[in-house]
Scaffold this motif. Structure first.
Motif, PDB file in Angstrom:
ATOM      1  N   PHE A   1       4.668  -0.708   8.324  1.00 29.74           N
ATOM      2  CA  PHE A   1       4.948   0.535   7.630  1.00 29.74           C
ATOM      3  C   PHE A   1       6.449   0.780   7.498  1.00 29.74           C
ATOM      4  O   PHE A   1       7.238   0.411   8.376  1.00 29.74           O
ATOM      5  CB  PHE A   1       4.336   1.720   8.377  1.00 29.74           C
ATOM      6  N   GLY A   2       6.813   1.440   6.401  1.00 24.81           N
ATOM      7  CA  GLY A   2       8.159   1.952   6.252  1.00 24.81           C
ATOM      8  C   GLY A   2       8.316   3.249   7.035  1.00 24.81           C
ATOM      9  O   GLY A   2       7.349   3.750   7.614  1.00 24.81           O
ATOM     10  N   PRO A   3       9.521   3.823   7.031  1.00 24.32           N
ATOM     11  CA  PRO A   3       9.783   5.037   7.817  1.00 24.32           C
ATOM     12  C   PRO A   3       9.263   6.318   7.171  1.00 24.32           C
ATOM     13  O   PRO A   3       9.289   7.374   7.787  1.00 24.32           O
ATOM     14  CB  PRO A   3      11.308   5.060   7.917  1.00 24.32           C
TER      15      PRO A   3
ATOM     16  N   THR B   1      -1.957  -7.252  10.195  1.00 23.75           N
ATOM     17  CA  THR B   1      -1.100  -6.168  10.681  1.00 23.75           C
ATOM     18  C   THR B   1      -0.428  -5.484   9.504  1.00 23.75           C
ATOM     19  O   THR B   1       0.186  -6.138   8.667  1.00 23.75           O
ATOM     20  CB  THR B   1      -0.007  -6.726  11.595  1.00 23.75           C
ATOM     21  N   GLN B   2      -0.539  -4.154   9.446  1.00 24.37           N
ATOM     22  CA  GLN B   2       0.176  -3.418   8.400  1.00 24.37           C
ATOM     23  C   GLN B   2       1.549  -3.029   8.932  1.00 24.37           C
ATOM     24  O   GLN B   2       1.659  -2.443  10.002  1.00 24.37           O
ATOM     25  CB  GLN B   2      -0.609  -2.179   7.978  1.00 24.37           C
TER      26      GLN B   2
ATOM     27  N   TYR C   1       0.833  -1.201   0.000  1.00 24.86           N
ATOM     28  CA  TYR C   1       0.000   0.000   0.000  1.00 24.86           C
ATOM     29  C   TYR C   1       0.870   1.255   0.000  1.00 24.86           C
ATOM     30  O   TYR C   1       1.968   1.264   0.535  1.00 24.86           O
ATOM     31  CB  TYR C   1      -0.884   0.049   1.264  1.00 24.86           C
TER      32      TYR C   1
ATOM     33  N   LEU D   1      -5.251   6.430   1.638  1.00 30.13           N
ATOM     34  CA  LEU D   1      -4.717   5.444   0.721  1.00 30.13           C
ATOM     35  C   LEU D   1      -4.642   5.999  -0.693  1.00 30.13           C
ATOM     36  O   LEU D   1      -5.632   6.502  -1.225  1.00 30.13           O
ATOM     37  CB  LEU D   1      -5.598   4.186   0.750  1.00 30.13           C
TER      38      LEU D   1
ATOM     39  N   PHE E   1       3.914   7.111   3.078  1.00 31.77           N
ATOM     40  CA  PHE E   1       4.249   5.862   3.736  1.00 31.77           C
ATOM     41  C   PHE E   1       3.860   4.686   2.858  1.00 31.77           C
ATOM     42  O   PHE E   1       2.770   4.638   2.292  1.00 31.77           O
ATOM     43  CB  PHE E   1       3.521   5.733   5.076  1.00 31.77           C
TER      44      PHE E   1
ATOM     45  N   TYR F   1      -2.929   0.604  -4.052  1.00 25.52           N
ATOM     46  CA  TYR F   1      -2.550  -0.627  -3.393  1.00 25.52           C
ATOM     47  C   TYR F   1      -2.349  -1.725  -4.426  1.00 25.52           C
ATOM     48  O   TYR F   1      -2.738  -1.572  -5.600  1.00 25.52           O
ATOM     49  CB  TYR F   1      -3.575  -1.044  -2.337  1.00 25.52           C
TER      50      TYR F   1
ATOM     51  N   TYR G   1       0.317   5.237   1.247  1.00 27.89           N
ATOM     52  CA  TYR G   1      -0.513   6.224   1.924  1.00 27.89           C
ATOM     53  C   TYR G   1       0.197   7.577   1.892  1.00 27.89           C
ATOM     54  O   TYR G   1       1.417   7.657   1.835  1.00 27.89           O
ATOM     55  CB  TYR G   1      -0.716   5.856   3.400  1.00 27.89           C
TER      56      TYR G   1
ATOM     57  N   GLY H   1      -2.713  16.570  10.679  1.00 23.43           N
ATOM     58  CA  GLY H   1      -4.078  16.570  11.201  1.00 23.43           C
ATOM     59  C   GLY H   1      -5.083  15.816  10.359  1.00 23.43           C
ATOM     60  O   GLY H   1      -6.282  15.931  10.573  1.00 23.43           O
ATOM     61  N   MET H   2      -4.615  15.040   9.373  1.00 24.90           N
ATOM     62  CA  MET H   2      -5.547  14.382   8.446  1.00 24.90           C
ATOM     63  C   MET H   2      -5.449  12.876   8.463  1.00 24.90           C
ATOM     64  O   MET H   2      -6.069  12.209   7.662  1.00 24.90           O
ATOM     65  CB  MET H   2      -5.289  14.878   7.013  1.00 24.90           C
ATOM     66  N   GLY H   3      -4.660  12.296   9.335  1.00 24.24           N
ATOM     67  CA  GLY H   3      -4.523  10.842   9.329  1.00 24.24           C
ATOM     68  C   GLY H   3      -3.825  10.388   8.054  1.00 24.24           C
ATOM     69  O   GLY H   3      -3.127  11.142   7.398  1.00 24.24           O
ATOM     70  N   LEU H   4      -4.024   9.125   7.685  1.00 25.04           N
ATOM     71  CA  LEU H   4      -3.420   8.573   6.478  1.00 25.04           C
ATOM     72  C   LEU H   4      -4.508   8.290   5.458  1.00 25.04           C
ATOM     73  O   LEU H   4      -5.578   7.769   5.801  1.00 25.04           O
ATOM     74  CB  LEU H   4      -2.686   7.263   6.784  1.00 25.04           C
TER      75      LEU H   4
ATOM     76  N   GLN I   1       0.210  11.177   4.321  1.00 23.78           N
ATOM     77  CA  GLN I   1      -0.207  11.696   5.615  1.00 23.78           C
ATOM     78  C   GLN I   1       0.005  13.195   5.646  1.00 23.78           C
ATOM     79  O   GLN I   1       1.139  13.672   5.586  1.00 23.78           O
ATOM     80  CB  GLN I   1       0.576  11.028   6.749  1.00 23.78           C
TER      81      GLN I   1
END
Lengths: 114, 115
Positions: free
Chosen positions: A105-107, A102-103, A33, A45, A90, A48, A35, A40-43, A37
């Motif tokens: 995530f990269g850095p 479980t996702q 995936y 998509l 991300f 994918y 994403y 204040g807006m979350g992630l 970010q």
């Protein structure tokens, strides 16, 4: 295992330039995936993939393209960078056989478009 | 469209205080996840709740899934500076009956714990 790795960590682009954000995972996960970010807006998509050669749009795909030629790599391409694409990007992957999905995530890649 | 709303958006507390973060939706979710993200890093999964009414504990963190599976909460007891971070709730994004692992995220709660 390195997990999910992303390059570059940070990049500044001028409006109209193009670039590719790299993502590689060494966990043999089929599902990957991208994403973005925003503060204040979350992630949200972008795109994918459920396996090599199979990709699909997410919630905010405009201005981006992806490809998936191998299980390990899932690059994200920006063709004509715009200020609205300033964000932190991300990449994530999951083991589709895992029940709880479980996702991992990269850095992240921090992108600034000026 | 599935939406997850988190509250509060910001939380600044002193070490030792208790706090609760809420994650609410008008949609039913088959499960909800909580992630914690530190500056400059990607989110890391803390817990997955799958049964309505389920309560899970992770040291000083208690997670609850609402009976109707439309909401969840994260309670931290005796917060410590190491708890500082962005807390995100997330649920499967359904499209045609399958999520393909896609997640819908809340906008996050930024927690700062002062020593």
């Amino acid at each position: 295992n390195a997990g999910v790795t992303q390059t570059p960590k940070f990049r500044i682009l001028k409006i109209g330039q193009s670039m590719t954000l790299q993502c590689t995972q060494d966990m043999n996960h089929n599902y990957m995936y991208w994403y973005r970010q925003d503060p204040g807006m979350g992630l949200k998509l972008i795109y994918y993939s459920v396996g090599a050669g199979i990709t699909d749009k997410g919630e905010v795909p405009n201005g981006y393209n992806v490809s998936r030629s191998t299980t390990e790599d899932f690059p994200l391409r920006l063709e004509l960078a715009a200020p609205s694409q300033t964000s932190v990007y991300f990449c994530a992957s999951i083991d589709q056989r895992e029940v709880r999905k479980t996702q991992y995530f990269g850095p992240g890649t921090r992108l600034l478009v000026l | 469209t599935q939406l997850l709303e988190q509250s509060p958006q910001f939380l600044s507390i002193q070490e030792g205080e208790n706090l609760t973060v809420y994650c609410n939706s008008s949609s039913v979710f088959s499960s909800l996840q909580w992630y914690r993200q530190e500056p400059g890093e990607g989110p890391v999964l803390l817990v997955t709740v799958v049964t309505g009414g389920e309560v899970k504990k992770l040291k000083r963190l208690t997670f609850q899934f609402g009976d109707a599976r439309k909401d969840s909460s994260l309670h931290i007891t005796a917060a410590q500076p190491g708890d500082t971070g962005l807390y995100l709730c997330a649920g499967p994004t359904l499209a045609g009956g399958t999520s393909y692992g896609k997640l819908t995220f809340g906008q996050g709660t930024i927690l700062t714990v002062h020593p």
